[in-house]
Design a protein around this motif. Structure first.
Motif, PDB file in Angstrom:
ATOM      1  N   ALA A  50       1.033  -1.265   0.251  1.00  0.00           N
ATOM      2  CA  ALA A  50       0.424   0.151   0.319  1.00  0.00           C
ATOM      3  C   ALA A  50       0.844   0.854  -0.286  1.00  0.00           C
ATOM      4  O   ALA A  50       2.193   0.796   0.077  1.00  0.00           O
ATOM      5  CB  ALA A  50      -1.259  -0.557   1.209  1.00  0.00           C
ATOM      6  N   VAL A  51       0.414   2.704  -0.302  1.00  0.00           N
ATOM      7  CA  VAL A  51       1.099   3.601   0.425  1.00  0.00           C
ATOM      8  C   VAL A  51       0.205   4.875   0.607  1.00  0.00           C
ATOM      9  O   VAL A  51      -0.980   5.008  -0.217  1.00  0.00           O
ATOM     10  CB  VAL A  51       1.104   3.853  -1.291  1.00  0.00           C
ATOM     11  CG1 VAL A  51       3.275   4.191  -1.420  1.00  0.00           C
ATOM     12  CG2 VAL A  51       1.274   2.705  -2.634  1.00  0.00           C
ATOM     13  N   PRO A  88      10.011   6.465  -0.640  1.00  0.00           N
ATOM     14  CA  PRO A  88       9.071   6.452   0.223  1.00  0.00           C
ATOM     15  C   PRO A  88       8.763   6.877   1.646  1.00  0.00           C
ATOM     16  O   PRO A  88       9.751   7.449   2.246  1.00  0.00           O
ATOM     17  CB  PRO A  88       9.913   4.990   0.604  1.00  0.00           C
ATOM     18  CG  PRO A  88      11.878   5.300   0.633  1.00  0.00           C
ATOM     19  CD  PRO A  88      11.763   5.991  -0.851  1.00  0.00           C
ATOM     20  N   ARG A  89       7.756   7.024   1.353  1.00  0.00           N
ATOM     21  CA  ARG A  89       6.632   7.425   2.628  1.00  0.00           C
ATOM     22  C   ARG A  89       6.038   6.612   3.674  1.00  0.00           C
ATOM     23  O   ARG A  89       5.364   6.009   2.720  1.00  0.00           O
ATOM     24  CB  ARG A  89       6.407   8.830   2.242  1.00  0.00           C
ATOM     25  CG  ARG A  89       7.624   9.646   2.175  1.00  0.00           C
ATOM     26  CD  ARG A  89       6.504  10.751   1.101  1.00  0.00           C
ATOM     27  NE  ARG A  89       7.644  11.721   0.046  1.00  0.00           N
ATOM     28  CZ  ARG A  89       7.555  12.371  -0.428  1.00  0.00           C
ATOM     29  NH1 ARG A  89       6.091  12.866  -0.637  1.00  0.00           N
ATOM     30  NH2 ARG A  89       8.241  12.893  -1.450  1.00  0.00           N
ATOM     31  N   PHE A  90       5.796   6.814   4.976  1.00  0.00           N
ATOM     32  CA  PHE A  90       4.392   5.983   5.943  1.00  0.00           C
ATOM     33  C   PHE A  90       4.596   6.973   6.610  1.00  0.00           C
ATOM     34  O   PHE A  90       4.754   7.862   7.153  1.00  0.00           O
ATOM     35  CB  PHE A  90       5.570   5.081   6.273  1.00  0.00           C
ATOM     36  CG  PHE A  90       5.048   4.263   7.691  1.00  0.00           C
ATOM     37  CD1 PHE A  90       3.724   4.309   7.154  1.00  0.00           C
ATOM     38  CD2 PHE A  90       5.095   5.000   8.900  1.00  0.00           C
ATOM     39  CE1 PHE A  90       3.016   2.938   8.728  1.00  0.00           C
ATOM     40  CE2 PHE A  90       4.445   4.616  10.187  1.00  0.00           C
ATOM     41  CZ  PHE A  90       3.776   3.092   9.296  1.00  0.00           C
ATOM     42  N   PHE A 143       1.201   4.280   3.236  1.00  0.00           N
ATOM     43  CA  PHE A 143       2.486   4.121   2.686  1.00  0.00           C
ATOM     44  C   PHE A 143       2.227   4.492   1.422  1.00  0.00           C
ATOM     45  O   PHE A 143       1.354   5.102   0.245  1.00  0.00           O
ATOM     46  CB  PHE A 143       2.161   2.716   2.652  1.00  0.00           C
ATOM     47  CG  PHE A 143       2.194   2.043   4.183  1.00  0.00           C
ATOM     48  CD1 PHE A 143       3.853   1.439   4.227  1.00  0.00           C
ATOM     49  CD2 PHE A 143       0.842   1.462   4.251  1.00  0.00           C
ATOM     50  CE1 PHE A 143       3.164   1.166   6.078  1.00  0.00           C
ATOM     51  CE2 PHE A 143       1.451   0.907   5.475  1.00  0.00           C
ATOM     52  CZ  PHE A 143       2.515   0.690   5.754  1.00  0.00           C
ATOM     53  N   GLY A 144       3.268   5.647   1.160  1.00  0.00           N
ATOM     54  CA  GLY A 144       3.944   6.731  -0.497  1.00  0.00           C
ATOM     55  C   GLY A 144       4.649   6.118  -1.361  1.00  0.00           C
ATOM     56  O   GLY A 144       6.216   5.721  -0.077  1.00  0.00           O
ATOM     57  N   LEU A 145       4.730   6.140  -2.279  1.00  0.00           N
ATOM     58  CA  LEU A 145       6.293   5.828  -2.939  1.00  0.00           C
ATOM     59  C   LEU A 145       6.296   7.356  -4.669  1.00  0.00           C
ATOM     60  O   LEU A 145       5.425   7.167  -4.477  1.00  0.00           O
ATOM     61  CB  LEU A 145       6.435   4.696  -3.487  1.00  0.00           C
ATOM     62  CG  LEU A 145       7.731   4.456  -4.242  1.00  0.00           C
ATOM     63  CD1 LEU A 145       8.772   4.022  -3.391  1.00  0.00           C
ATOM     64  CD2 LEU A 145       7.673   3.174  -5.215  1.00  0.00           C
ATOM     65  N   TRP A 181      -4.722   2.788   4.445  1.00  0.00           N
ATOM     66  CA  TRP A 181      -5.294   1.641   4.130  1.00  0.00           C
ATOM     67  C   TRP A 181      -5.758   2.026   5.746  1.00  0.00           C
ATOM     68  O   TRP A 181      -5.247   1.576   6.603  1.00  0.00           O
ATOM     69  CB  TRP A 181      -3.788   0.863   4.602  1.00  0.00           C
ATOM     70  CG  TRP A 181      -4.797  -1.041   5.252  1.00  0.00           C
ATOM     71  CD1 TRP A 181      -5.746  -1.342   5.372  1.00  0.00           C
ATOM     72  CD2 TRP A 181      -3.452  -1.687   5.823  1.00  0.00           C
ATOM     73  NE1 TRP A 181      -5.910  -2.997   5.444  1.00  0.00           N
ATOM     74  CE2 TRP A 181      -4.058  -2.415   5.907  1.00  0.00           C
ATOM     75  CE3 TRP A 181      -2.409  -1.204   6.077  1.00  0.00           C
ATOM     76  CZ2 TRP A 181      -3.803  -4.275   6.767  1.00  0.00           C
ATOM     77  CZ3 TRP A 181      -1.869  -2.486   6.786  1.00  0.00           C
ATOM     78  CH2 TRP A 181      -2.102  -3.889   7.080  1.00  0.00           C
ATOM     79  N   VAL A 182      -6.819   1.084   5.812  1.00  0.00           N
ATOM     80  CA  VAL A 182      -8.292   1.773   7.063  1.00  0.00           C
ATOM     81  C   VAL A 182      -7.918   0.058   7.687  1.00  0.00           C
ATOM     82  O   VAL A 182      -8.726  -1.004   7.610  1.00  0.00           O
ATOM     83  CB  VAL A 182      -9.839   1.756   6.930  1.00  0.00           C
ATOM     84  CG1 VAL A 182     -10.432   1.676   8.205  1.00  0.00           C
ATOM     85  CG2 VAL A 182      -9.630   3.231   6.227  1.00  0.00           C
TER      86      VAL A 182
END
Length: 907
Positions: free
Chosen positions: A15-16, A554-556, A522-524, A512-513
């Motif tokens: 996910a992201v 990437p990121r969270f 989550f990310g990219l 994401w629940v």
């Protein structure tokens, strides 16, 4: 290793993040029955109460309906299911925010149920560290010169820029950014950052702005191009009701106090007039909005020479005029398809630009700007689960700076006391054309548990630059007379160069629940610039230079509603953020590489054998090899790692929210410039005899940023809006800017770049900001802003070239960069407005005061930071120090108390 850990987490969780939409907002509606069970199939409709825009979604198996990509505004949200009573609620959608509603529907036994809810100014479920500047604040708070960006200072984590180069002085330094040109600026969902200067490509009227968001740290993957912060701006659109305003603001010398350093009573005036008009061509379908503003200011700038020239001090005329325009059209073609178009224009003319301090009128320039931009957009609802947003823009930007004088430039006492004649940068020109294609696709998956978003953009740049440095030559004298010239610097050849580049970006993100009260994000993101570092550039000192391809980011993030009712929310996350190549290094390499472009030469005065003849300086003295500028073979875009943790607490039913935020950021690969052809103070030789200075842009810079923020924000009963914050921070870096002011902004010892690590020039250890909008009886509004900042640092230098590297940036042993504390900053501004009803018209009378307590806020950038005019050098260690009597004194203030009168007629 950090990037690898983030990528592993990304793969494992599949996910992201999707929170901070750059031009829109979202409404999430959880529909249940009376017992709390999910109600799938319920139709949820959101209708904009001003424009009639409607968007509909159906609750999924979990009872969740998501209405995406909504233009910010007030919406009536209603539910409908056969056999059940309709429930409606009015909510306010803010820029980049997600509004979450819980609706319990009951069997139809009565009429529709209406629920009234207060609009919240706090984004409870944000993952970024950000602050929304609301329409009420833009309209009601006092803003000096009506430059809306100044309202960014009420957001925690924003500091004041004091750098004087590239138009950035006075601008907001956002988050961990080292200066005001290191942030991304987005307008109406498109990239609006000037690729050369790092500022907004076009200025806007304050009345053209609906809302903007200050994102100080850890923004989502939809935003790129910054290792620090970002600014997302939304301009105004029309509504079903025909409305508008005509306004005027006025100041003159009778409404301002003379500041502590003024020499004369100078004639001053400022007129700022404009109008807006908006309405519907077809109600509920097609809307328009127009804004036009004109500014005419007669001001002055403080010319404060030193040494033998102190008596020449005067306040120099510094007038400007400016036109600002915006035209918008929005069209809802069908229930699932909307279009927008926007046109922006700016024209600006200023006299005696770059005059002031020790630079007299002849050393100044005229500044001319002519900028325009067109934005087009299309939003298409494809199904209940899918939506697409497309954006297109094209435009042009031009700034022209002809010099005031064609005489040779002269600097006395190394430039510390007086500068006259043609300016170092010559007749400067910057001219660019741009276009961008941008698309974002939204969809739901996993039974509504995953709200995904993916997108791409292509931003095309064609830029031309002319900076004929030392256009008429520069003579630097050792003293305040012409008796002993030190050197003569001149150039030959044309600096007229062009750079063309395409920046490709892609991102994907998902909310994401994981649980009803816990959302993991989550990310990219990936950015690729195919021309920003002059790939393929050929030079004897440059090996093969490849494009920078290692920009995976990437990121969270997470948001945990601890009590599942919006009372206690914990959020945080981490990510990697890649900045951009601003084009100044690329231009400089093409212009000053010693083989093409413009060649810079220096002749030294070394009597008795090499005497510099002022009547023929180009052919006398000791000629040195040319100075050149290059980029390192492996130059990359800067990047930063950012980590945040925050907590929001609703304070009962007061309407107030308490925010706590902790921020840590570490910058790496930051671009700095140093002379790589100098062995250092311990070994002052030049290894390459072909050239003198080889000023090289490298990735040897780094930075650290730590901050703790305590905020209190909300809307009190009666509609009173208040914001307040206390920020403690430490911001350190190796260099404040990759294009420092010549000759004092360079490393003290070019061979010891790590010794430059010190406080950032904008650093304010403590910053306190309080603002409010108080609605009093009889239609009176009182709106104050108070700002306090602890002293920003300044760099204490010798004032002369100690090591012979050609720069006057040397410091004494043991003196760190930016080690001196400037004075504290304190300012209270106040706006008082009274509205009179005149039938169908409203008349608003406005009184604004800036720095109403008349604090002496000295301009730290104007400090005379040269401790000596001359002294011991490596070549002559026994020379005597010649103290500078003005050392530590300020040449300018940031403005005394000033009042502004305004009137506005609304219709």
């Amino acid at each position: 290793m950090k990037r690898g850990i983030f990528c592993m987490a990304l793969v494992l969780l599949l996910a992201v993040p999707a929170w901070s939409q750059v031009a829109t907002g979202e409404i999430e509606v959880a529909v249940t029955d009376a017992g709390g069970g999910a109600m799938p199939g319920v139709a949820v409709t959101a209708r904009n109460v001003d424009s009639g825009l409607e968007r509909q979604a159906f609750a999924d198996e979990q009872g969740l309906a998501v209405l995406r990509a909504l233009p910010p505004g007030t919406y009536d949200v209603s539910t409908m299911l056969e056999g059940f009573a309709s429930v409606s609620q009015e909510v306010e959608v803010r820029l980049g925010q997600t509004v979450r509603l819980r609706v319990a529907i009951q069997p139809e036994v009565s009429d529709a149920i209406s629920v009234v809810a207060d609009a919240q100014m706090v984004d409870l479920y944000r993952t970024s560290v950000s602050t929304n500047i609301l329409p009420e604040q833009i309209e009601q708070l006092p803003v000096a010169d009506r430059e809306f960006e100044r309202l960014a200072f009420i957001a925690p984590g924003v500091q004041r820029e004091r750098g004087t180069f590239r138009f950035i002085q006075g601008g907001p330094v956002i988050g961990s950014s080292g200066n005001a040109s290191q942030s991304t600026i987005l307008v109406d969902g498109v990239e609006f950052t000037d690729p050369a200067l790092g500022l907004a490509r076009t200025r806007f009227s304050q009345d053209a702005i609906q809302e903007f968001k200050v994102i100080t740290n850890r923004f989502d993957p939809e935003i790129g191009g910054s290792a620090g912060g970002a600014l997302a701006v939304l301009t105004r659109s029309g509504t079903n009701e025909v409305s508008g305003s005509v306004f005027g603001f006025f100041r003159d010398e009778s409404l301002r106090e003379q500041d502590a350093l003024s020499e004369d009573e100078f004639d001053y005036s400022r007129y700022q007039v404009g109008a807006t008009l908006g309405g519907a061509l077809v109600p509920d379908k097609t809307h328009y909005f127009l804004s036009l503003e004109y500014i005419d200011e007669e001001d002055f700038v403080a010319f404060r020479p030193g040494g033998a020239f102190t008596g020449l001090a005067e306040d120099v005329e510094n007038p400007f005029t400016q036109w600002l325009g915006l035209a918008t059209i929005d069209h809802q073609a069908s229930d699932d398809s909307t279009f927008l178009g926007k046109f922006v224009y700016e024209q600006y003319e200023e006299q005696n630009f770059r005059v002031g301090g020790v630079s007299d009128v002849s050393n100044g320039q005229e500044l001319l700007r002519d900028n325009w931009n067109v934005i087009g957009g299309w939003t298409k609802v494809l199904s209940n689960e899918r939506l697409n947003e497309a954006r297109l823009q094209f435009g042009a930007r031009k700034y022209d700076e002809p010099t005031n004088s064609s005489a040779v430039e002269e600097w006395f006492s190394g430039g510390n006391t007086l500068r006259i004649g043609n300016n170092v940068v010559g007749d400067l020109l910057g001219d660019g054309d741009y276009w961008e294609i941008r698309d974002t696709f939204h969809w739901s998956a996993g039974g509504g548990r995953h709200d995904l978003k993916a997108g791409f953009s292509i931003f095309h740049i064609e830029e031309r630059s002319i900076i004929d440095t030392f256009q008429e030559g520069l003579i630097i004298y050792a003293t305040d007379t012409r008796d002993f010239p030190l050197l003569y610097i001149f150039g030959d050849g044309s600096s007229d160069v062009e750079v063309e580049s395409d920046i490709y970006s892609v991102f994907i993100q998902d909310d994401w629940v994981a649980r009803d009260n816990l959302t993991l994000t989550f990310g990219l993101r990936y950015d690729y610039d195919d021309g920003g570092n002059n790939p393929g550039f050929e030079h004897p000192l440059v090996n093969s230079r490849d494009r920078d391809t290692d920009n995976i980011q990437p990121r969270f993030g997470f948001v945990w509603d601890v009590t599942n009712n919006g009372e206690n929310i914990v959020r945080g996350g981490a990510g990697i953020f890649t900045g951009r190549y601003l084009l100044v290094p690329a231009f400089t390499e093409l212009q000053q590489n010693g083989l093409t472009g413009r060649v810079t030469r220096t002749n030294l005065n070394l009597p008795p054998f090499f005497v510099l003849d002022l009547d023929n300086p180009e052919n006398t003295g000791l000629p040195l090899p040319p100075d050149i500028s290059l980029m390192a073979d492996d130059l990359e875009a800067p990047e930063a790692t950012q980590v945040t943790l925050g907590y929001t607490r609703r304070l009962g039913d007061t309407g107030l929210f308490l925010d706590l935020e902790g921020i840590w950021a570490e910058g790496d690969n930051e671009i700095v410039i140093r002379d790589t052809n100098f062995g250092g103070n311990a070994n002052p030789i030049r290894p390459n005899p072909t050239y003198n200075q080889i000023n090289t842009y490298t990735n040897e810079g780094r930075s650290e940023y730590r901050a703790l923020v305590l905020g209190l924000n909300g809307t009190l009963k009666g509609g009173h809006l208040i914001t307040g914050s206390v920020t403690w921070s430490e911001k350190e870096n190796i260099a404040d800017d990759f294009s420092p002011v010549f000759p004092t902004g360079y490393p003290s010892d070019p061979a010891d770049i790590e010794a430059e690590f010190g406080r950032s020039r904008g650093d304010e250890e403590w910053r306190v900001v309080l603002s409010g909008i108080f609605r009093l009886p009889w239609d009176v509004t009182v709106a104050p802003i108070y700002e306090y900042g602890s002293g920003q640092p300044w760099n204490r230098i010798r004032g002369y070239d100690f090591n012979g590297d050609g720069k006057n940036s040397d410091r004494l042993p043991g003196v760190e960069r930016n080690s001196e504390d400037g004075p504290d900053f304190s300012s209270l501004s106040l706006r008082i407005a009274k509205v009179f009803s005149l039938g169908d018209l409203e008349l608003e009378l406005i009184l604004e005061g800036f720095n109403v307590l008349d604090e002496d806020n000295f301009d730290v950038s104007s400090v005379d930071n040269a401790e000596f005019f001359a002294g011991p050098t490596l070549a002559n260690p026994n020379a005597a120090f010649v103290p500078n009597p003005n050392f530590g004194n300020y040449r300018a203030t940031l403005g005394a108390r000033e009042l502004q009168l305004g009137v506005r007629i609304r219709y």
